[in-house]
Design a protein around this motif. Structure first.
Motif, PDB file in Angstrom:
ATOM      1  N   PRO A 103       0.797  -1.234   0.000  1.00  0.00           N
ATOM      2  CA  PRO A 103       0.000   0.000   0.000  1.00  0.00           C
ATOM      3  C   PRO A 103       0.825   1.277   0.000  1.00  0.00           C
ATOM      4  O   PRO A 103       0.317   2.330  -0.392  1.00  0.00           O
ATOM      5  N   ALA A 104       2.083   1.200   0.425  1.00  0.00           N
ATOM      6  CA  ALA A 104       2.911   2.406   0.471  1.00  0.00           C
ATOM      7  C   ALA A 104       3.755   2.586  -0.794  1.00  0.00           C
ATOM      8  O   ALA A 104       4.552   3.525  -0.862  1.00  0.00           O
TER       9      ALA A 104
ATOM     10  N   PHE B 219       9.244   4.203  -4.439  1.00  0.00           N
ATOM     11  CA  PHE B 219       9.440   4.211  -2.989  1.00  0.00           C
ATOM     12  C   PHE B 219       8.467   3.227  -2.344  1.00  0.00           C
ATOM     13  O   PHE B 219       7.285   3.194  -2.690  1.00  0.00           O
ATOM     14  N   ASN B 220       8.968   2.472  -1.384  1.00  0.00           N
ATOM     15  CA  ASN B 220       8.133   1.517  -0.660  1.00  0.00           C
ATOM     16  C   ASN B 220       8.647   1.460   0.778  1.00  0.00           C
ATOM     17  O   ASN B 220       9.545   0.684   1.102  1.00  0.00           O
TER      18      ASN B 220
ATOM     19  N   ARG C  95       8.449  14.540  -1.778  1.00  0.00           N
ATOM     20  CA  ARG C  95       7.134  14.350  -2.396  1.00  0.00           C
ATOM     21  C   ARG C  95       6.478  13.071  -1.873  1.00  0.00           C
ATOM     22  O   ARG C  95       5.268  13.049  -1.603  1.00  0.00           O
ATOM     23  N   TYR C  96       7.282  12.023  -1.703  1.00  0.00           N
ATOM     24  CA  TYR C  96       6.749  10.758  -1.196  1.00  0.00           C
ATOM     25  C   TYR C  96       6.206  10.935   0.218  1.00  0.00           C
ATOM     26  O   TYR C  96       5.125  10.439   0.557  1.00  0.00           O
ATOM     27  N   PHE C  97       6.945  11.669   1.048  1.00  0.00           N
ATOM     28  CA  PHE C  97       6.471  11.930   2.414  1.00  0.00           C
ATOM     29  C   PHE C  97       5.139  12.673   2.372  1.00  0.00           C
ATOM     30  O   PHE C  97       4.190  12.328   3.100  1.00  0.00           O
ATOM     31  N   ALA C  98       5.050  13.687   1.528  1.00  0.00           N
ATOM     32  CA  ALA C  98       3.798  14.443   1.406  1.00  0.00           C
ATOM     33  C   ALA C  98       2.680  13.554   0.883  1.00  0.00           C
ATOM     34  O   ALA C  98       1.525  13.656   1.323  1.00  0.00           O
ATOM     35  N   ASP C  99       3.019  12.675  -0.061  1.00  0.00           N
ATOM     36  CA  ASP C  99       2.027  11.774  -0.645  1.00  0.00           C
ATOM     37  C   ASP C  99       1.429  10.875   0.433  1.00  0.00           C
ATOM     38  O   ASP C  99       0.199  10.760   0.570  1.00  0.00           O
ATOM     39  N   LEU C 100       2.296  10.230   1.221  1.00  0.00           N
ATOM     40  CA  LEU C 100       1.790   9.337   2.271  1.00  0.00           C
ATOM     41  C   LEU C 100       1.082  10.098   3.379  1.00  0.00           C
ATOM     42  O   LEU C 100       0.271   9.527   4.116  1.00  0.00           O
ATOM     43  N   SER C 101       1.365  11.388   3.481  1.00  0.00           N
ATOM     44  CA  SER C 101       0.693  12.202   4.496  1.00  0.00           C
ATOM     45  C   SER C 101      -0.667  12.698   4.033  1.00  0.00           C
ATOM     46  O   SER C 101      -1.384  13.363   4.798  1.00  0.00           O
ATOM     47  N   GLY C 102      -1.016  12.401   2.795  1.00  0.00           N
ATOM     48  CA  GLY C 102      -2.323  12.771   2.280  1.00  0.00           C
ATOM     49  C   GLY C 102      -2.370  14.071   1.521  1.00  0.00           C
ATOM     50  O   GLY C 102      -3.452  14.519   1.117  1.00  0.00           O
TER      51      GLY C 102
END
Length: 451
Positions: A335-336, A357-358, A434-441
């Protein structure tokens, strides 16, 4: 090589050279000049034709489609998209009505792409036509024509029944036969979709006297979804992989949607994209981030390796002469997983870099990380220093900043026509943010974010 296929409803038999393209044969031997040569490398779509079989119809680039790949298929060129009695197909009439016919050179390719979509009931016209590049009259009238034709019935002449044909030595139908033949002929060129090998012939003018085609090998055309894993056979096309990934790995599916064009995805295979070892291939970073296992076979001997171990150096892979890539297995759930393709154009462009990224976060702490890039080195490979900087650390912006700074330990990118080394490194670092922001919603889709 003896090849039998339907051409505009009639059975033809051709004694073809191994790498004779359909485009050359149509124009020089069959006298059908409606199909045009533009780029001769599968980019512009002027040569698009419809190819169908029991699995349905698809638009393909005739300029890099070798005649032996058509054995047992049905082909329709622009001359066969209109009816036997001269009636126009609905998309042809719509192109006239909506003034989408342009100068005429690229119109046959547009019509072929639109006719395939019409037959298959597709209305995602922007995706369908992304591989037809001429825009003499602008995009709008062509899209209006596609929309206007969408509700019209499919003409009966568009439903071809592919001819029954015999098995041919140059296109084995089982993996056992293929592996045996290739082990005995390790100097042969293995051809799946020919979206890469086709350019060896049309652009580099290579002579490929001994070839074997994978497109009729049933064992390599399977997608197996198990309880925990997915296995994709090497000859599965990117279009087929895209459909499978929509459910299980939507970010990976979105990456595949930008892989080449509609015509390229309908021919290119996941095994070919891995086996050619390109440092800018889009599949390997995603598969490395997933922790995929690559399957290989030489004769009766099989072996499995982590996919990141397959890429040894630029132009060098862990594959012995006569050994085949047969498939790849990866987790069914991740899922990540996020995949980000950076290119100058959104559609049909080669990546300047591609990052996948995973990262697993439990109770606010990173417990595992797999990060991989293409376009950053001579091979696709993991960002191990970044992974180490993330693991066992709190999932916070400060951790991300610290880890991103270590990207330079993992990669020393080059400067070329697609991007500078500095741009690649800075963008790779920014993709972690960007990945951090993505997983943060947060909204990170570049087509939707507005300032």
């Amino acid at each position: 090589m003896n090849v039998t296929f339907l051409l505009n409803g009639d059975t033809v038999q051709v004694e073809a050279e191994p790498t004779q393209t359909l485009l050359d044969w149509l124009r020089e031997d069959a006298g059908l000049c409606g199909t045009k040569e533009g780029c001769n490398e599968g980019d512009c779509g002027a040569c698009t034709v419809m190819v169908s079989d029991a699995a349905g119809a698809r638009a393909l680039n005739a300029c890099i489609l070798f005649l032996p790949q058509l054995h047992g298929k049905a082909v329709r060129t622009v001359e066969g998209i209109s009816g036997p009695d001269g009636r126009m197909h609905p998309v042809q009439q719509a192109m006239v009505t909506h003034h989408g016919s342009q100068c005429g050179f690229c119109t046959p390719g547009f019509v072929a792409s639109m006719a395939v979509a019409h037959r298959e009931g597709r209305t995602d016209h922007d995706d369908v036509l992304a591989g037809n590049l001429c825009r003499c009259t602008g995009y709008a009238p062509i899209i209006r024509a596609a929309m206007a034709a969408a509700s019209a019935p499919v003409p009966d002449w568009m439903h071809d029944a592919a001819p029954q044909v015999d098995t041919v030595p140059y296109a084995p139908e089982t993996l056992d036969d293929l592996a045996t033949w290739y082990a005995a002929n390790p100097d042969a060129t293995v051809i799946a979709g020919a979206t890469d090998v086709g350019l060896w012939v049309t652009k580099q003018l290579r002579d490929l006297p001994k070839v074997v085609f994978l497109n009729r090998c049933r064992d390599l055309r399977q997608i197996t979804v198990g309880d925990d894993t997915i296995t994709i056979g090497a000859a599965v096309t990117m279009a087929e992989a895209h459909q499978a990934m929509k459910t299980h790995h939507p970010s990976y599916a979105e990456l595949i949607r930008r892989y080449g064009s509609e015509q390229v995805r309908a021919a290119a295979t996941i095994g070919g994209n891995i086996a050619n070892g390109s440092p800018i291939g889009d599949n390997p970073p995603a598969l490395i981030a997933l922790g995929a296992t690559l399957h290989l076979r030489h004769g009766d001997t099989t072996r499995d390796i982590p996919i990141e171990d397959f890429f040894l150096a630029y132009g060098k892979q862990d594959r012995t002469p006569g050994e085949l890539v047969t498939g790849v297995t990866f987790p069914k759930a991740a899922p990540a997983l996020r995949c980000y393709k950076i290119s100058k154009r959104f559609d049909q462009d080669i990546s300047a870099l591609c990052g996948c990224f995973n990262v697993t976060v439990e109770n606010g702490t990173v417990t595992a990380a797999r990060i991989a890039f293409g376009g950053m080195a001579g091979t696709p490979h993991r960002a191990k220093a970044v992974e180490t900087a993330l693991t066992d650390q709190p999932w916070t912006p400060a951790t991300i900043s610290t880890a991103a700074a270590r990207m330079a330990e993992d990669y020393t990118p080059m400067t070329d026509m697609r991007a500078s080394a500095a741009y690649r490194l800075e963008t790779a670092q920014n993709l972690l943010h960007r990945y951090f922001a993505d997983l943060s919603g947060s909204a990170v889709n570049v087509l939707k974010v507005r300032t």
